[in-house]
Structures are given as structure tokens and as C-alpha cells.
Scaffold this motif. Structure first.
Motif, PDB file in Angstrom:
ATOM      1  N   VAL A  21      22.919  73.167  83.459  1.00 27.69           N
ATOM      2  CA  VAL A  21      24.013  72.423  82.826  1.00 27.69           C
ATOM      3  C   VAL A  21      24.728  73.328  81.822  1.00 27.69           C
ATOM      4  CG1 VAL A  21      24.596  70.480  81.325  1.00 27.69           C
ATOM      5  CG2 VAL A  21      22.902  70.181  83.131  1.00 27.69           C
ATOM      6  N   ILE A  22      23.932  74.036  81.018  1.00 25.75           N
ATOM      7  CA  ILE A  22      24.526  74.922  80.015  1.00 25.75           C
ATOM      8  C   ILE A  22      25.338  76.018  80.703  1.00 25.75           C
ATOM      9  CG2 ILE A  22      23.992  76.645  78.255  1.00 25.75           C
ATOM     10  CD1 ILE A  22      21.784  74.848  77.273  1.00 25.75           C
ATOM     11  N   GLU A  23      24.793  76.506  81.809  1.00 30.71           N
ATOM     12  CA  GLU A  23      25.512  77.542  82.544  1.00 30.71           C
ATOM     13  C   GLU A  23      26.856  77.010  83.053  1.00 30.71           C
ATOM     14  OE1 GLU A  23      22.844  79.496  85.252  1.00 30.71           O
ATOM     15  OE2 GLU A  23      24.552  80.383  86.300  1.00 30.71           O
ATOM     16  N   ALA A  24      26.823  75.788  83.568  1.00 27.92           N
ATOM     17  CA  ALA A  24      28.069  75.185  84.055  1.00 27.92           C
ATOM     18  C   ALA A  24      29.068  75.026  82.913  1.00 27.92           C
ATOM     19  CB  ALA A  24      27.773  73.835  84.709  1.00 27.92           C
ATOM     20  N   PHE A  25      28.562  74.601  81.748  1.00 25.67           N
ATOM     21  CA  PHE A  25      29.436  74.458  80.570  1.00 25.67           C
ATOM     22  C   PHE A  25      30.056  75.805  80.208  1.00 25.67           C
ATOM     23  CE2 PHE A  25      26.956  70.629  78.613  1.00 25.67           C
ATOM     24  CZ  PHE A  25      27.462  69.824  79.618  1.00 25.67           C
ATOM     25  N   ASP A  26      29.210  76.826  80.192  1.00 28.29           N
ATOM     26  CA  ASP A  26      29.698  78.147  79.799  1.00 28.29           C
ATOM     27  C   ASP A  26      30.698  78.687  80.823  1.00 28.29           C
ATOM     28  OD1 ASP A  26      28.200  77.982  77.551  1.00 28.29           O
ATOM     29  OD2 ASP A  26      26.575  79.293  78.236  1.00 28.29           O
ATOM     30  N   ASP A  27      30.394  78.464  82.109  1.00 31.36           N
ATOM     31  CA  ASP A  27      31.336  78.879  83.153  1.00 31.36           C
ATOM     32  C   ASP A  27      32.688  78.219  82.938  1.00 31.36           C
ATOM     33  OD1 ASP A  27      29.471  80.402  84.338  1.00 31.36           O
ATOM     34  OD2 ASP A  27      29.051  79.059  86.023  1.00 31.36           O
ATOM     35  N   HIS A  28      32.600  76.929  82.621  1.00 29.17           N
ATOM     36  CA  HIS A  28      33.852  76.199  82.455  1.00 29.17           C
ATOM     37  C   HIS A  28      34.646  76.733  81.271  1.00 29.17           C
ATOM     38  CE1 HIS A  28      36.424  72.662  81.326  1.00 29.17           C
ATOM     39  NE2 HIS A  28      36.755  72.862  82.578  1.00 29.17           N
ATOM     40  N   ARG A  29      33.923  77.048  80.208  1.00 26.84           N
ATOM     41  CA  ARG A  29      34.609  77.572  79.036  1.00 26.84           C
ATOM     42  C   ARG A  29      35.244  78.932  79.350  1.00 26.84           C
ATOM     43  NH1 ARG A  29      35.301  76.278  73.683  1.00 26.84           N
ATOM     44  NH2 ARG A  29      35.721  78.102  72.391  1.00 26.84           N
ATOM     45  N   THR A  30      34.515  79.752  80.089  1.00 26.45           N
ATOM     46  CA  THR A  30      35.068  81.046  80.487  1.00 26.45           C
ATOM     47  C   THR A  30      36.329  80.840  81.313  1.00 26.45           C
ATOM     48  OG1 THR A  30      32.793  81.818  80.628  1.00 26.45           O
ATOM     49  CG2 THR A  30      34.479  83.241  81.569  1.00 26.45           C
ATOM     50  N   TYR A  31      36.220  79.885  82.247  1.00 31.63           N
ATOM     51  CA  TYR A  31      37.383  79.589  83.075  1.00 31.63           C
ATOM     52  C   TYR A  31      38.575  79.160  82.212  1.00 31.63           C
ATOM     53  CZ  TYR A  31      40.427  76.136  85.216  1.00 31.63           C
ATOM     54  OH  TYR A  31      41.510  75.394  85.551  1.00 31.63           O
ATOM     55  N   LEU A  32      38.282  78.268  81.234  1.00 33.67           N
ATOM     56  CA  LEU A  32      39.353  77.766  80.371  1.00 33.67           C
ATOM     57  C   LEU A  32      40.001  78.907  79.603  1.00 33.67           C
ATOM     58  CD1 LEU A  32      37.842  74.529  78.774  1.00 33.67           C
ATOM     59  CD2 LEU A  32      39.650  74.658  80.483  1.00 33.67           C
ATOM     60  N   ALA A  33      39.152  79.789  79.082  1.00 34.48           N
ATOM     61  CA  ALA A  33      39.665  80.891  78.275  1.00 34.48           C
ATOM     62  C   ALA A  33      40.491  81.843  79.143  1.00 34.48           C
ATOM     63  CB  ALA A  33      38.511  81.632  77.610  1.00 34.48           C
ATOM     64  N   ASP A  34      39.953  82.180  80.324  1.00 33.80           N
ATOM     65  CA  ASP A  34      40.637  83.142  81.192  1.00 33.80           C
ATOM     66  C   ASP A  34      41.951  82.618  81.738  1.00 33.80           C
ATOM     67  OD1 ASP A  34      38.565  84.737  80.686  1.00 33.80           O
ATOM     68  OD2 ASP A  34      37.633  84.620  82.678  1.00 33.80           O
ATOM     69  N   SER A  35      41.985  81.321  82.006  1.00 29.04           N
ATOM     70  CA  SER A  35      43.180  80.764  82.639  1.00 29.04           C
ATOM     71  C   SER A  35      44.219  80.326  81.612  1.00 29.04           C
ATOM     72  CB  SER A  35      42.793  79.576  83.515  1.00 29.04           C
ATOM     73  OG  SER A  35      42.288  78.542  82.706  1.00 29.04           O
ATOM     74  N   GLY A  36      43.836  80.397  80.349  1.00 31.19           N
ATOM     75  CA  GLY A  36      44.768  79.959  79.319  1.00 31.19           C
ATOM     76  C   GLY A  36      44.743  78.461  79.085  1.00 31.19           C
TER      77      GLY A  36
END
Lengths: 381, 139
Positions: A296-311
Motif C-alpha cells: 500500500v505504501i509503495e502504491a502511495f509513493d508511486d502515485h506521489r511520484t507520478y503526481l510530481a512528475d506529471s505536474g
């Protein structure tokens, strides 16, 4: 004991009709901010109380805290009653602490619409981290009447953020619009589902599906877990197929590094999607045993990375602030109008006039608004 | 829409401390507080004094109600008070105790800072009224 300074200012009831915005603070804002930033738990707790109660002065308080925010990652967790939200939050907090991060939790529970009373029971499930003050758990009731639950939650998150919490979790029962607005305060929203919840999955179609950045099928050791995972995955697949153009259109030609690697817990098999598009994962957990919490934490972190990278992180934040400004203005104008209504003998009198057919609701509204309109028009440069 | 100026919502922590599994009383009082319009945080069973202090501080409650029927009030309540003092929270938290407390001990607890001890048979209304009238002004 320095924290006590926060409570030293004498009360002084707000004069009737004045708005919270203009009222004199009933507490020492600067001292409270200073103590909160210095890391005093009691100052943090008191700040959230003022925010919840909308004690005159809370606006200055939140205003001063705002510049110290922006560092925490905020996750919202929602789902039907009994799906295991509190238990999962507890285990998440434990895992974050093991990783050396500090945690703030806001647990929102419903309140009685009749008495305003509430029993806030989420703390009972949060036993893994008791005794550890670096996990700050705060229960909030949905004091529905104000309609400001989302605003209060956002402000409480600010207080936790300014205090220096690395991770902030907002937990709420996903029952209605109010709660959905609450989790929107978060950058990442997880929706919890339990196996065999056929109707739940049906219900998700109605609106919660859109807000989920991650699905968690909790109690995955129960019969029917696979089926639920499958149903969710299919539903997400369908959703993607419906509007591929909308979702991928504007950055189709961009060269993007393939940052979004599928986590192995993702049950998503389609490989042809735009790499910049977030594909909502479905993660299985058994929260009571802490199983799957890592994922779950990994999914959260992935999502945050995605959010940051995509703006999208910034976009989301900006649209949140825009909404917040609008809400505040509506609220303030509402308060102003309430005072006007009082001035004219109260809403009951006006309603009675309308009922006697002496006037109509539109005329009453215009009558109340016209002076304000004129005033605004006069003052516009 | 705004309820400024109305009575502010009273927040309570209803707590069970120590090895005492009798929680019917705590449930009844939690429910009564809720119906009186209070916000009630219920701790669940078997809490250490530290845990109660942590919850009381973080939740910034107006009232801390400890239910004890095990006879261990003489050890547990002072520990809670000590903890609250450490965080500077004792002064503006109304501390009440419910359960089976002998009269002699009652005086002792009140000496320590417990505002009131409610024994068996206390009317719910009595407790609610007491809380309403004695809750500290915290501004």
C-alpha cells in the motif's frame, strides 16, 4: 509549561453579527504559532481545537501556519464502515514510524444531526503506536451543520504539516459528498473495499471510483477476495476504455521516461496505456496482520511520484486552493447575509411573509442583496 | 449557517485504565454524553495511564472521564494526573472519575485534582450537568 500561554487571552464573546474574519482573536495567535512550530504537542492539539471550533483568531492562525506547509505527503483513506480503515491506518502509521517518519492522523467520524453529539471510536483501533507521541492522532466529528468539515480538515492538515509531520493520513467513512470533499484534501486517495462486498463495488461506480487513486481490498484472507479484486480491475479497465482520448490526448507525443513501472501488486495487465497516465492499482491487504501494508505504501509513493512528475501535484494543489478561496467567500458572504437577515427580523418573519403571499423568495433575496451589490459596485475602482 | 456564539462543543475522553474489563458503565456514559451533544472519544479497554494522557493531550479534550471498578484507582489516577501535568494539560482538563471508589479514597483523589467522583447509582443527568457547569474556559 510554556504552552499554557496559548490559553491566556481572556474570552470576549464576539459581538453579534460580526464575522469571524473581523472578530478579535480570543487567543494569543503568535504565541500559539511559535509553540506549535517549536514542536509542542499541546500547542498543535489546541490549534486544531481552535480550527474546529472556528474560534475567532483561527483565520490568523491558519494564515500564519500556511507558509510553513507543503512538505508533508497527504493520503486520504475512505471506505464503507467496517472495511478496516482504522486498522489499516494504524498499521500504516506503524510502518512509517519504522521508517523513521513522523505521522499525523485525522480520523473523521459522523456526528448526530440531532444533538451534534458523536462517539469517535477510531482511536480504539489504533493501538500499535500508543505511547509514541510522534504519531499524532486526532478525532474529528462531522459537525455537519457548518458544512465546513472539508475546510476544517484542510486547516487541521495544515497545522500538522506546519508542525513538521512527514506523513498525514485523513480517514473518513465514504458515505457522502461531505466525506468525499474531505478526502480530496489529500494528494492520494485510497478507497478500501472488503471481499464479498458486491453491492459496494456497484456503489463505487456511482462516484467514488473517480476519486480513488488506489484501491485496497482489505481482509484479503476472506473468501471472495479474488473475485472482488477481479471486479475492481475490470471496472477500472472499463473506465479507461471509455475515455482513452480524454486521458491521453494532450501528451500523446511527449517522450516520457517509463517511470511508471507496474508494481507486482497491481492486477492491471494492459501494457499499452500511456506511461504518463496513472493506472489505479488494486492492492490486497490483511490489515489486522499488517500484510500488504508495504505494498500500500509503495502504491502511495508511486502515485506521489507520478503526481510530481506529471505536474499534477501542483495542479491539484492549485485547484484545491481555488476551491478553498471560493468556499471561504461563500461562507463569509453567508455570515454577512445572516446578519442582514437578523437585522430584518429574522428568517422566520421573512418566510412568513412569503407564505402569506405578501412577497416572494426572489424579492426577499434581492432586497437583502441589493445594498451589498450597490456597496460592491461603489467601491470597485 | 454559522453557529458562532452558540455553546461550543464539549469534547470528552471516556477512558478505561488498567486491567479492568468492566466497560458497561463507560459505554453508558459515553452514550449519554453523546446524546447530550458532546463529542466523545472512547479509549477502549486496558489502557496504560500514558496512553490516556497521550489521547487526552492530542485530542485536546475538555473532559477526561476515567472509569475504574478494579480498585486500582489509587495507583492509576495519580499517574494520569502526573502525565497531564507534564504536558501542562491538567489546568484546563476537567478530570472526573466514575466507578466503585470508597469514600476515603474519594477525598484523596479530589485532593489530587479530580473534580468529582461519581459512584454507582449516579443519575446520568447529574454527571452531564456537572460537566456542563464545570468545564473549563480555555481561551
Amino acid at each position: 509549561m510554556t504552552e499554557k500561554s496559548a490559553g491566556e487571552v481572556e474570552p470576549g464573546r464576539e459581538p453579534p453579527g460580526s464575522t469571524v474574519a473581523t472578530a478579535e482573536p480570543e487567543f494569543d495567535v503568535d504565541a500559539l504559532v511559535e509553540n506549535l512550530l517549536a514542536g509542542e504537542h499541546r500547542a498543535l492539539a489546541r490549534a486544531i481545537t481552535y480550527i474546529e471550533d472556528r474560534t475567532p483568531g483561527y483565520r490568523q492562525l491558519v494564515g500564519e501556519l500556511h507558509e510553513h506547509t507543503g512538505d508533508a505527503s497527504v493520503v486520504g483513506i475512505t471506505g464503507s464502515p467496517g472495511t478496516g480503515k482504522s486498522t489499516l491506518v494504524d498499521k500504516l502509521a506503524l510502518e512509517y514510524r519504522d521508517r523513521g517518519e513522523t505521522v499525523g492522523v485525522i480520523a473523521v467520524d459522523p456526528a448526530s444531526p440531532f444533538t451534534g453529539g458523536a462517539v469517535l471510536g477510531d482511536r480504539i483501533r489504533m493501538g500499535s503506536t500508543v505511547g509514541d507521541m510522534d504519531v499524532f492522532v486526532r478525532s474529528m466529528s462531522a459537525r455537519g451543520a457548518l458544512g465546513g468539515l472539508a475546510a476544517a480538515t484542510a486547516d487541521a492538515v495544515r497545522a500538522l504539516d506546519a508542525f513538521g509531520k512527514d506523513r498525514i493520513i485523513i480517514e473518513t467513512v465514504g458515505a457522502g459528498q461531505n466525506e468525499i470533499d474531505v478526502v480530496r484534501t489529500a494528494d492520494t486517495v485510497a478507497v478500501l473495499v472488503q471481499p464479498g462486498a458486491g453491492d459496494d463495488v456497484q456503489m463505487l461506480k456511482a462516484g467514488i471510483l473517480e476519486i480513488a487513486d488506489c484501491f485496497v481490498v482489505n481482509k484479503a484472507d476472506l473468501d471472495g477476495a479474488n473475485r472482488t479484486v477481479q471486479e475492481l480491475t475490470e471496472m477500472l479497465q472499463l473506465e479507461r476504455d471509455v475515455d482513452p482520448i480524454v486521458r491521453t490526448g494532450h501528451h500523446g507525443a511527449d517522450e516520457v521516461e517509463d517511470s511508471q513501472s507496474d508494481t507486482e501488486e497491481s492486477h492491471d495487465e494492459s501494457a499499452d496505456a500511456d506511461p504518463e497516465e496513472w493506472r489505479t492499482p488494486v492492492v490486497e491487504t490483511v490489515a489486522t496482520h499488517g500484510e500488504g501494508v508495504d505494498a500500500v505504501i509503495e502504491a502511495f509513493d508511486d502515485h506521489r511520484t507520478y503526481l510530481a512528475d506529471s505536474g499534477a501535484l501542483e495542479d491539484r494543489a492549485r485547484s484545491r486552493y481555488a476551491e478553498e478561496i471560493r468556499t471561504l467567500l461563500r461562507e463569509d458572504l453567508g455570515t454577512l447575509l445572516e446578519a442582514e437577515i437578523e437585522d430584518r427580523g429574522g428568517i422566520e418573519g421573512l418566510a412568513a411573509d412569503v407564505h402569506r403571499r405578501e412577497t416572494n423568495p426572489y424579492a426577499v433575496a434581492d432586497e437583502l442583496l441589493d445594498p451589498i451589490r450597490d456597496c460592491v459596485a461603489d467601491n470597485r475602482d | 449557517m454559522s453557529v458562532e456564539g452558540e455553546q461550543r462543543t464539549i469534547r470528552c475522553l471516556v477512558a478505561k485504565v488498567g486491567l479492568d474489563g468492566h466497560d458497561r458503565g463507560a459505554h453508558v456514559i459515553a452514550r449519554a454524553f453523546r446524546d447530550a451533544g458532546f463529542e466523545v472519544i472512547y479509549s477502549g479497554l486496558h489502557n496504560a495511564p500514558d496512553e490516556i494522557v497521550q489521547a487526552a493531550v492530542q485530542e485536546d479534550v475538555d473532559v477526561l472521564g476515567i472509569s475504574i471498578l478494579s480498585g486500582a484507582h489509587g495507583t492509576l489516577v495519580p499517574k494520569v494526573i502526573e502525565g497531564l501535568e507534564e504536558y501542562g494539560a491538567m489546568d484546563d482538563t476537567l478530570l472526573i472519575v466514575g466507578g466503585v471508589i470508597p469514600d476515603d479514597d474519594k477525598a484523596e483523589l479530589e485532593e489530587l485534582g479530580v473534580a468529582e467522583v461519581f459512584g454507582p447509582g449516579t443519575e446520568l443527568e447529574t454527571t452531564i450537568e456537572f460537566v456542563r457547569e464545570n468545564v473549563r474556559d480555555r481561551r
